[in-house]
Motif scaffolding. Structure first.
Motif, PDB file in Angstrom:
ATOM      1  N   GLU A   5      14.187 111.775  66.136  1.00 49.14           N
ATOM      2  CA  GLU A   5      14.712 111.293  67.407  1.00 49.14           C
ATOM      3  C   GLU A   5      15.541 112.389  68.059  1.00 49.14           C
ATOM      4  OE1 GLU A   5      17.386 107.589  69.166  1.00 49.14           O
ATOM      5  OE2 GLU A   5      16.855 107.689  67.023  1.00 49.14           O
ATOM      6  N   ARG A   6      15.342 112.580  69.365  1.00 53.94           N
ATOM      7  CA  ARG A   6      16.050 113.639  70.080  1.00 53.94           C
ATOM      8  C   ARG A   6      17.532 113.287  70.199  1.00 53.94           C
ATOM      9  NH1 ARG A   6      14.384 116.167  75.993  1.00 53.94           N
ATOM     10  NH2 ARG A   6      15.882 117.908  75.960  1.00 53.94           N
ATOM     11  N   PHE A   7      18.374 114.286  70.007  1.00 53.26           N
ATOM     12  CA  PHE A   7      19.821 114.086  70.050  1.00 53.26           C
ATOM     13  C   PHE A   7      20.341 114.339  71.465  1.00 53.26           C
ATOM     14  CE2 PHE A   7      24.117 115.883  69.893  1.00 53.26           C
ATOM     15  CZ  PHE A   7      24.799 114.876  69.219  1.00 53.26           C
ATOM     16  N   PHE A   8      21.138 113.410  71.966  1.00 50.24           N
ATOM     17  CA  PHE A   8      21.824 113.566  73.241  1.00 50.24           C
ATOM     18  C   PHE A   8      23.318 113.420  73.004  1.00 50.24           C
ATOM     19  CE2 PHE A   8      17.602 112.289  74.732  1.00 50.24           C
ATOM     20  CZ  PHE A   8      17.369 113.243  75.710  1.00 50.24           C
TER      21      PHE A   8
END
Length: 298
Positions: A5-8
């Motif tokens: 999952e992409r980190f923001f």
């Protein structure tokens, strides 16, 4: 294999509940340079400009302790006409000055060095800067662009998208210059309400990161006062005294009527647990949090 999952960083900061008070970078002078091309990751320093002109602008900005930001109008890119530049200055008295110019050749930017040595015209409408510097941090673009569009619908002549202003995890960030008011954690709806309240002389604490003429603990103290006694104008509270004792601060704040005449705020400065504070940085870092331990009127 499952995709990670992409980190923001702004999502993570919201989940943690990172406090914003006391996080505005200190500064009194801003240089804005309209640049309609793709912004380099390091902003002005990364532009391919005439070397001598670039050195001149950087040297003059350093001497004036000015921050250089690339800017552009929200929406479709304009392809005709010269670009603009500005030198915006916040004075110790609370007044502010602006000087604007045009550039179409690299050499024209040398005017900025001259302008940094002049006082400029007093007053003028404040400028609304919305950080949308996606190459620096994706959160700034994802969260900043809808805010820029929403504000531009209300105040098209005052709104500019800009390069990195600090505090990626607080995207969307809006800075009102040269007044030096930093807001964070905004979306399209809250940005319009927050900015309109500012122009009505009511700074609210909920999205306030701080005033850039104050040091971080002073910013946090003013935010605590706004939270306790309600919104107030940008200049309605001033710092009368600041005393540090290790990790503790005692700050006395003077207020204009109808606000409290004198407020004493006590703060405890502590370091946060290590965490990721930017999208691109993988290392965990900590930051200072200012906790209000006491607030009372004289």
């Amino acid at each position: 294999m499952p995709t990670a999952e992409r980190f923001f960083c702004s999502d993570d900061a919201r989940t943690r509940g990172d406090p914003m008070a006391g996080t505005a970078p200190r500064g009194f002078v801003w240089v804005l340079i309209e640049y309609r091309g793709r912004w380099p990751i390091d902003g002005f320093e990364g532009l391919h400009l005439q070397a001598a002109t670039k050195r001149l602008v950087l040297s003059a900005a350093k001497a004036a302790r000015a921050r250089i930001l690339l800017v552009k109008r929200p929406g479709a890119r304009r392809h005709d006409g010269p670009d603009r530049w500005a030198v915006l200055r916040h004075e110790n008295s609370g007044a502010f000055r602006q000087q604007w110019g045009m550039w179409s050749r690299d050499e024209d930017l040398a005017q900025i060095a001259t302008a940094l040595g002049l006082s400029g015209a007093r007053g003028g409408p404040p400028v609304l800067l919305v950080c949308t510097h996606g190459r620096h941090d994706p959160c700034c673009a994802v969260r900043g662009r809808p805010v820029a569009r929403a504000l531009a619908e209300r105040r098209p002549e005052q709104v500019w998208e800009c390069t990195h202003v600090g505090g990626d995890r607080f995207a969307a960030n809006v800075v009102i210059v040269p007044d030096g008011v930093y807001y964070g954690g905004l979306d399209a709806e809250s940005s319009v309400a927050t900015v309109e309240e500012y122009f009505s002389g009511r700074v609210h604490p909920d999205h306030l990161r701080g005033y850039t003429d104050l040091f971080p603990p002073q910013q946090a103290a003013v935010t605590a006062v706004l939270r306790r006694f309600g919104p107030a104008g940008r200049g309605d509270y001033t710092i009368a005294e600041s005393v540090r004792d290790g990790d503790f601060w005692r700050i006395r704040i003077a207020g204009r009527s109808p606000h409290p005449e004198c407020v004493h705020v006590e703060l405890h400065a502590r370091r946060s647990p290590p965490c990721r504070t930017t999208c691109r940085g993988s290392e965990a870092t900590s930051f200072t949090v200012y906790e209000t331990t006491s607030i009372r009127t004289a």
